[in-house]
Design a protein around this motif. Structure first.
Motif, PDB file in Angstrom:
ATOM      1  N   PRO A 103       0.804  -1.268   0.006  1.00  0.00           N
ATOM      2  CA  PRO A 103      -0.019   0.107   0.046  1.00  0.00           C
ATOM      3  C   PRO A 103       0.729   1.481  -0.056  1.00  0.00           C
ATOM      4  O   PRO A 103       0.602   2.221  -0.341  1.00  0.00           O
ATOM      5  CB  PRO A 103      -0.790  -0.115   1.175  1.00  0.00           C
ATOM      6  N   VAL A 104       2.101   1.107   0.511  1.00  0.00           N
ATOM      7  CA  VAL A 104       2.982   2.337   0.484  1.00  0.00           C
ATOM      8  C   VAL A 104       3.477   2.668  -0.797  1.00  0.00           C
ATOM      9  O   VAL A 104       3.723   3.640  -1.195  1.00  0.00           O
ATOM     10  CB  VAL A 104       3.955   2.164   1.757  1.00  0.00           C
ATOM     11  N   THR A 105       4.355   1.484  -1.218  1.00  0.00           N
ATOM     12  CA  THR A 105       5.014   1.498  -2.510  1.00  0.00           C
ATOM     13  C   THR A 105       4.358   1.468  -3.954  1.00  0.00           C
ATOM     14  O   THR A 105       4.636   1.717  -5.055  1.00  0.00           O
ATOM     15  CB  THR A 105       6.085   0.711  -2.645  1.00  0.00           C
ATOM     16  N   GLY A 106       3.240   0.657  -3.634  1.00  0.00           N
ATOM     17  CA  GLY A 106       2.360   0.153  -4.705  1.00  0.00           C
ATOM     18  C   GLY A 106       2.848  -0.830  -5.552  1.00  0.00           C
ATOM     19  O   GLY A 106       2.567  -1.464  -6.642  1.00  0.00           O
ATOM     20  N   LYS A 107       4.197  -1.427  -5.054  1.00  0.00           N
ATOM     21  CA  LYS A 107       5.057  -2.619  -5.592  1.00  0.00           C
ATOM     22  C   LYS A 107       4.474  -4.012  -5.333  1.00  0.00           C
ATOM     23  O   LYS A 107       3.899  -3.991  -4.298  1.00  0.00           O
ATOM     24  CB  LYS A 107       6.249  -2.541  -5.518  1.00  0.00           C
ATOM     25  N   ARG A 108       4.501  -4.842  -6.151  1.00  0.00           N
ATOM     26  CA  ARG A 108       4.013  -6.241  -5.829  1.00  0.00           C
ATOM     27  C   ARG A 108       5.030  -7.014  -5.238  1.00  0.00           C
ATOM     28  O   ARG A 108       6.247  -7.018  -5.435  1.00  0.00           O
ATOM     29  CB  ARG A 108       3.573  -7.184  -7.384  1.00  0.00           C
ATOM     30  N   LYS A 109       4.389  -7.534  -4.044  1.00  0.00           N
ATOM     31  CA  LYS A 109       5.311  -8.289  -3.306  1.00  0.00           C
ATOM     32  C   LYS A 109       4.640  -9.780  -2.859  1.00  0.00           C
ATOM     33  O   LYS A 109       3.525 -10.061  -3.113  1.00  0.00           O
ATOM     34  CB  LYS A 109       5.316  -7.631  -1.605  1.00  0.00           C
ATOM     35  N   THR A 110       5.844 -10.583  -2.822  1.00  0.00           N
ATOM     36  CA  THR A 110       5.616 -12.159  -2.471  1.00  0.00           C
ATOM     37  C   THR A 110       6.165 -12.646  -1.449  1.00  0.00           C
ATOM     38  O   THR A 110       7.314 -12.245  -0.984  1.00  0.00           O
ATOM     39  CB  THR A 110       5.769 -13.001  -3.630  1.00  0.00           C
ATOM     40  N   LYS A 111       5.514 -13.708  -0.873  1.00  0.00           N
ATOM     41  CA  LYS A 111       6.129 -14.177   0.209  1.00  0.00           C
ATOM     42  C   LYS A 111       5.721 -15.954   0.017  1.00  0.00           C
ATOM     43  O   LYS A 111       4.676 -16.186  -0.202  1.00  0.00           O
ATOM     44  CB  LYS A 111       5.816 -13.959   1.659  1.00  0.00           C
ATOM     45  N   SER A 112       6.939 -16.744   0.010  1.00  0.00           N
ATOM     46  CA  SER A 112       6.495 -18.055   0.072  1.00  0.00           C
ATOM     47  C   SER A 112       7.111 -18.925   1.098  1.00  0.00           C
ATOM     48  O   SER A 112       8.298 -18.411   1.565  1.00  0.00           O
ATOM     49  CB  SER A 112       6.885 -18.683  -1.377  1.00  0.00           C
ATOM     50  N   LYS A 113       6.641 -20.059   1.122  1.00  0.00           N
ATOM     51  CA  LYS A 113       6.950 -21.047   2.415  1.00  0.00           C
ATOM     52  C   LYS A 113       6.830 -22.326   2.224  1.00  0.00           C
ATOM     53  O   LYS A 113       5.561 -22.634   1.762  1.00  0.00           O
ATOM     54  CB  LYS A 113       6.669 -20.531   3.807  1.00  0.00           C
ATOM     55  N   GLY A 114       7.895 -23.338   2.210  1.00  0.00           N
ATOM     56  CA  GLY A 114       7.746 -24.707   1.907  1.00  0.00           C
ATOM     57  C   GLY A 114       7.569 -25.590   3.290  1.00  0.00           C
ATOM     58  O   GLY A 114       8.153 -25.104   4.149  1.00  0.00           O
ATOM     59  N   GLY A 115       7.774 -26.984   2.879  1.00  0.00           N
ATOM     60  CA  GLY A 115       8.105 -27.739   3.848  1.00  0.00           C
ATOM     61  C   GLY A 115       6.861 -28.399   4.860  1.00  0.00           C
ATOM     62  O   GLY A 115       6.971 -28.996   5.641  1.00  0.00           O
ATOM     63  N   PHE A 116       5.749 -27.971   4.192  1.00  0.00           N
ATOM     64  CA  PHE A 116       4.520 -28.550   4.909  1.00  0.00           C
ATOM     65  C   PHE A 116       4.146 -29.958   4.748  1.00  0.00           C
ATOM     66  O   PHE A 116       4.175 -30.185   3.322  1.00  0.00           O
ATOM     67  CB  PHE A 116       3.287 -27.429   4.642  1.00  0.00           C
ATOM     68  N   THR A 117       3.919 -30.582   5.838  1.00  0.00           N
ATOM     69  CA  THR A 117       3.572 -32.060   5.286  1.00  0.00           C
ATOM     70  C   THR A 117       2.146 -32.385   4.673  1.00  0.00           C
ATOM     71  O   THR A 117       1.936 -32.987   4.177  1.00  0.00           O
ATOM     72  CB  THR A 117       3.823 -32.996   6.609  1.00  0.00           C
ATOM     73  N   ARG A 118       1.291 -31.343   5.376  1.00  0.00           N
ATOM     74  CA  ARG A 118       0.041 -31.488   5.055  1.00  0.00           C
ATOM     75  C   ARG A 118      -0.449 -29.905   4.212  1.00  0.00           C
ATOM     76  O   ARG A 118      -0.167 -29.090   4.836  1.00  0.00           O
ATOM     77  CB  ARG A 118      -1.053 -31.608   6.062  1.00  0.00           C
ATOM     78  N   LYS A 119      -1.325 -30.264   3.372  1.00  0.00           N
ATOM     79  CA  LYS A 119      -1.705 -29.101   2.536  1.00  0.00           C
ATOM     80  C   LYS A 119      -2.499 -28.108   3.652  1.00  0.00           C
ATOM     81  O   LYS A 119      -2.473 -26.663   3.288  1.00  0.00           O
ATOM     82  CB  LYS A 119      -2.802 -29.476   1.588  1.00  0.00           C
ATOM     83  N   SER A 120      -3.156 -28.771   4.381  1.00  0.00           N
ATOM     84  CA  SER A 120      -4.095 -27.865   5.132  1.00  0.00           C
ATOM     85  C   SER A 120      -3.594 -26.949   6.020  1.00  0.00           C
ATOM     86  O   SER A 120      -3.681 -25.668   6.290  1.00  0.00           O
ATOM     87  CB  SER A 120      -5.321 -28.822   6.246  1.00  0.00           C
ATOM     88  N   ASP A 121      -2.144 -27.325   6.542  1.00  0.00           N
ATOM     89  CA  ASP A 121      -1.277 -26.636   7.354  1.00  0.00           C
ATOM     90  C   ASP A 121      -0.636 -25.526   6.666  1.00  0.00           C
ATOM     91  O   ASP A 121      -0.598 -24.249   7.002  1.00  0.00           O
ATOM     92  CB  ASP A 121      -0.101 -27.384   7.834  1.00  0.00           C
ATOM     93  N   ALA A 122      -0.242 -25.690   5.315  1.00  0.00           N
ATOM     94  CA  ALA A 122      -0.017 -24.716   4.398  1.00  0.00           C
ATOM     95  C   ALA A 122      -0.994 -23.623   4.106  1.00  0.00           C
ATOM     96  O   ALA A 122      -0.667 -22.483   4.175  1.00  0.00           O
ATOM     97  CB  ALA A 122       0.576 -25.266   3.248  1.00  0.00           C
ATOM     98  N   ARG A 123      -2.111 -23.864   3.870  1.00  0.00           N
ATOM     99  CA  ARG A 123      -3.497 -23.066   3.486  1.00  0.00           C
ATOM    100  C   ARG A 123      -3.529 -22.262   4.855  1.00  0.00           C
ATOM    101  O   ARG A 123      -4.021 -21.059   4.619  1.00  0.00           O
ATOM    102  CB  ARG A 123      -4.510 -23.984   3.283  1.00  0.00           C
TER     103      ARG A 123
END
Length: 390
Positions: A20-40
Motif C-alpha cells: 500500500p505504500v510503494t504500490g509494488k507487488r510483493k510475494t512471500k513463499s514458504k515450503g516444507g509443510f507435510t499437510r496441505k491444510s497446514d500450508a493453507r
C-alpha cells in the motif's frame, strides 16, 4: 492472492499482494509443510495480516548481529557494571543460537535453551539473569519490527526440586557478629590493625554501609556539625587497577541517603582527618588529593583502596581476635541490622538507613535475624532451666 502447490512430498504456499505504500507487488513463499491444510492455514493468516496492515516483514538479521547493536544501545542507558553483566549473559545466547536469524528463533527454541542450561547445572539466579537479558533483547527486536513475536514471552525458568536431605543440610542463616564479638573485633582493629583498619570497620559497623559505598566516601560527604554521612556513590573496580576505578551511582534510588552517625565515630573521623592532613604535608606532590576518606597511604597514595584489601584485612583481624566465623565485610550490614532490631528500631527505619530499595529485602533479613535470635533465646532459657525437670 494465495497459491498452494505440492513439491515432491511437501506442500508450499505463495502469497502475492500490492504494497500500500510503494504500490509494488510483493510475494512471500514458504515450503516444507507435510499437510496441505497446514500450508493453507498459514497462507490465510498471512493474507489476514496483509489486509489488516499488521504484517511485519521479518528481517534476516542474526542474533549475533542484533546483540551487538543492542549492547551499544544498552550501554548508553545503563551502568557499566550492568553492561558487563548483560555482555556476559549474552555469551550464552551467542553460543546456543550461533548465527541463527532472530526471526527463526521460536518459543520452543527459547524454552529448550533455558532447559538445556538448567540441565547443565546453572544456578537459578544465573538463569534468571540470562532470561532477563533475553526478554530485554527480544523486546527491543519486537519494537524495531525485526520479529513478529517475542520468543521469550511465555518462557519459564526450570526449577530444581531439592531433596529432603538437601533442605535439611541447607544453611539459610545470615552471617553476622554478635555484640560481644563486634566489640572484640573493633578492639583488635584499634590495637593491632593496620593503617585505616579501625576507622574503616568502625564505619561499616556503625553505619551499615556497603563496602563500595564506604570506599567511595569523600570528606565533603561528612557533615561534622550535623554528625551525618551522605551516601551518593559507590566504588567500582572489577579489575583491581588502582587508577582505573570508577564512581558509580548507588545500587538503587533508596541507596542515596543521609545517615546519622554516633558522636564518638565522628570524633574518630576528625582524628583521622587530621592524620591524613599531616600525611599530605609529608608526602607533598606524591599524594594524589582526590578527597577520598579511605585513601591509600602507600603505592599511589590518595587513591581509594580495593574491596579485596578490606576483605584481606578483615580475615587478618578475625584471626587475631580469635573469632572463628565465616563472615565478610558485607556481614557488618547484617550485624548493624541485628543491633538495630535488638534496639527496637522498626523495619521502615532500618530500610532507609541501610538503603534497601525494596522493603522485602529488609523484611527477609529481619525475619532471618529474629529467627536466629529466638533460637538463641530458647537455647539460653533451656540452659538456664537445666535440671529443673529431671
Amino acid at each position: 492472492m494465495a497459491y498452494i502447490r505440492k513439491r515432491g512430498n511437501k506442500w508450499t504456499y505463495q502469497v502475492e499482494w500490492l504494497d500500500p505504500v510503494t504500490g509494488k507487488r510483493k510475494t512471500k513463499s514458504k515450503g516444507g509443510f507435510t499437510r496441505k491444510s497446514d500450508a493453507r492455514i498459514e497462507a490465510e493468516e498471512l493474507e489476514r495480516e496483509v489486509r489488516e496492515g499488521s504484517y511485519i516483514e521479518e528481517n534476516n538479521i542474526t542474533l549475533n548481529e542484533f546483540a551487538d547493536e543492542w549492547l551499544i544501545f544498552y550501554a548508553k542507558n545503563s551502568k557499566i557494571s550492568s553492561h558487563r553483566g548483560r555482555t556476559k549473559e549474552l555469551k550464552h545466547f551467542r553460543r546456543y543460537f550461533s548465527k541463527m536469524k532472530l526471526s527463526d528463533i521460536t518459543r520452543k527454541h527459547y524454552q529448550a535453551f533455558l532447559n538445556d542450561l538448567h540441565e547443565k547445572g546453572y544456578a537459578h539466579n544465573t538463569l534468571d539473569g540470562i532470561h532477563t537479558t533475553g526478554r530485554m533483547l527480544f523486546k527491543k527486536a519486537l519494537e524495531y519490527n525485526l520479529i513478529k513475536t517475542n520468543p521469550s514471552e511465555f518462557a519459564k525458568i526450570p526449577k530444581r526440586i531439592e531433596t529432603v536431605e538437601e533442605l535439611e543440610q541447607k544453611d539459610e542463616t545470615i552471617k553476622f557478629l554478635e555484640k560481644n564479638e563486634l566489640i572484640t573485633f573493633l578492639k583488635t582493629a584499634k590495637e593491632k590493625g593496620l593503617d585505616r583498619d579501625f576507622i574503616m570497620f568502625l564505619t561499616l559497623a556503625y553505619g551499615g554501609l556497603r563496602v563500595g559505598e564506604m570506599l567511595a566516601l569523600k570528606w565533603n560527604d561528612l557533615n561534622f556539625n550535623n554528625e551525618t554521612i551522605r551516601i551518593t556513590k559507590t566504588y567500582y573496580n572489577p579489575n583491581n587497577n588502582t587508577k582505573a576505578y570508577q564512581l558509580l551511582t548507588p545500587k538503587t534510588k533508596g541507596s542515596i541517603r543521609t545517615i546519622k552517625m554516633d558522636k564518638q565515630v565522628m570524633s574518630e573521623f576528625k582524628k583521622y582527618l587530621n592524620y591524613q592532613k599531616e600525611l599530605k604535608i609529608a608526602l607533598k606532590d606524591q599524594y594524589n588529593n582526590f578527597g577520598f576518606v579511605f585513601a591509600k597511604e602507600i603505592n599511589n597514595p590518595g587513591y581509594p583502596d580495593f574491596i579485596k584489601t578490606v576483605e584481606n584485612r578483615m580475615r587478618r583481624l578475625l584471626k587475631l581476635s580469635g573469632i572463628e566465623k565465616n563472615v565478610t565485610p558485607h556481614s557488618f550490614r547484617h550485624t548493624h541490622t541485628s543491633l538495630l532490631i535488638e534496639a527496637g528500631v522498626g523495619t521502615k527505619e532500618i530500610q532507609q538507613r541501610l538503603g534497601h530499595g525494596d522493603i522485602n529485602t529488609t523484611m527477609n533479613i529481619y525475619a532471618h535475624i529474629t529467627k536466629d535470635m529466638e533460637q538463641k533465646a530458647s537455647h539460653k532459657f533451656s540452659e538456664f532451666m537445666r535440671g529443673v525437670l529431671d
